[in-house]
Design an enzyme around this catalytic site. Structure first.
Site, PDB file in Angstrom:
ATOM      1  CE  LYS A 293      -2.271  -0.732   3.854  1.00 50.88           C
ATOM      2  NZ  LYS A 293      -1.767  -2.062   4.276  1.00 50.88           N
TER       3      LYS A 293
ATOM      4  NE  ARG B 112       6.690  -4.211   5.276  1.00 52.04           N
ATOM      5  CZ  ARG B 112       5.637  -3.434   5.407  1.00 52.04           C
ATOM      6  NH1 ARG B 112       5.107  -2.834   4.370  1.00 52.04           N
ATOM      7  NH2 ARG B 112       5.115  -3.257   6.610  1.00 52.04           N
TER       8      ARG B 112
ATOM      9  NE  ARG C  58       1.841  -4.777  10.880  1.00 54.49           N
ATOM     10  CZ  ARG C  58       2.903  -4.576  10.103  1.00 54.49           C
ATOM     11  NH1 ARG C  58       4.056  -5.148  10.380  1.00 54.49           N
ATOM     12  NH2 ARG C  58       2.798  -3.788   9.058  1.00 54.49           N
TER      13      ARG C  58
ATOM     14  NE  ARG D  71       6.252  -0.693   9.570  1.00 54.46           N
ATOM     15  CZ  ARG D  71       5.030  -0.623   9.032  1.00 54.46           C
ATOM     16  NH1 ARG D  71       4.874  -0.085   7.848  1.00 54.46           N
ATOM     17  NH2 ARG D  71       3.995  -1.094   9.676  1.00 54.46           N
TER      18      ARG D  71
ATOM     19  NE  ARG E 233      -4.290  -0.755   9.246  1.00 55.05           N
ATOM     20  CZ  ARG E 233      -3.154  -0.211   8.788  1.00 55.05           C
ATOM     21  NH1 ARG E 233      -3.042   1.075   8.632  1.00 55.05           N
ATOM     22  NH2 ARG E 233      -2.127  -0.976   8.495  1.00 55.05           N
TER      23      ARG E 233
END
Ligand code: AMP
Length: 204
Positions: A8, A118, A162, A151, A83
């Protein structure tokens, strides 16, 4: 919209550049607030570290205030909001019209495989992936030369939570936008997904 780690942020940044409108990334706003140790950041950190959602009241206020700023008059891209059903209702309740919902579809097992690569810029929040969207110089942001870090919530345990929270609270929100949803296969190359999304917006 789409699962955590689905691309996203990457697509939102690419679309924002192509359309010359701002991206409102709630995750990036929260990470900035955490780094600056603002009251919102201090409160949000524990939720984020667990992979849980930050309470709706905080999120709705953050986004509605941001949308009211001058640079949003010609439109904006929401990345990571709404969300929950409450967040979708807050937008509708404040007369915020969503033209299109761009849904990036990626299966959970692919997300778990991608998450290790990531990286995020500690300075400007830019997002990268060591394999799919690598920076020009390893470990360094293309835009601001900031350091690229992993992160705090990109650990295998947190990503599982998540994903669970996403399926429980966010996947049902798609039903609010029946009729304006455009889906893209999140396994396709980054450029190809951007093309699909721009076409859906009538901009390609
Ligand atoms: P993201 O960068 O979009 O993956 O967001 C990182 C984390 O910030 C999420 O796992 C949540 O803890 C929090 N967060 C971001 N956006 C929202 C939202 N709209 N509602 C609640 N929590 C959010």
């Amino acid at each position: 919209m789409g699962p955590p780690g689905g691309g996203k942020g990457t697509q939102a940044a690419r679309l924002a550049e192509a359309l010359a409108i701002p991206t409102i990334s709630t995750g990036a706003m929260l990470r900035e607030a955490v780094a600056a140790q603002t009251p919102v950041g201090l409160d949000a950190k524990a939720y984020m570290d667990r992979g849980d959602y930050v309470p709706d009241e905080v999120m709705c206020q953050l986004v509605l205030n941001r949308i009211a700023e001058d640079d949003c008059v010609n439109g904006f891209i929401l990345d990571g909001f709404p969300r929950t059903a409450e967040q979708a209702e807050a937008l509708a309740g404040h007369g915020v019209v969503i033209d299109k919902v761009l849904y990036i579809d990626v299966p959970d097992e692919v997300i778990v495989g991608r998450i290790g690569g990531r990286r995020v810029c500690a300075k400007c929040g830019g997002t990268y992936h060591t394999k799919y969207t690598p920076p020009k110089i390893a470990g360094q942001c293309d835009e601001c030369d900031g350091e690229l870090i992993v992160r705090a919530d990109d650990t295998p345990d947190t990503i599982r939570n998540r994903l669970e929270v996403y399926h429980k609270l966010t996947a049902p929100v798609l039903a609010y936008y029946n009729g304006v949803i455009v889906s893209a296969d999140g396994n396709a190359p980054v450029e190809q997904i951007t093309d699909v999304l721009l076409k859906a917006l009538g901009k390609a």
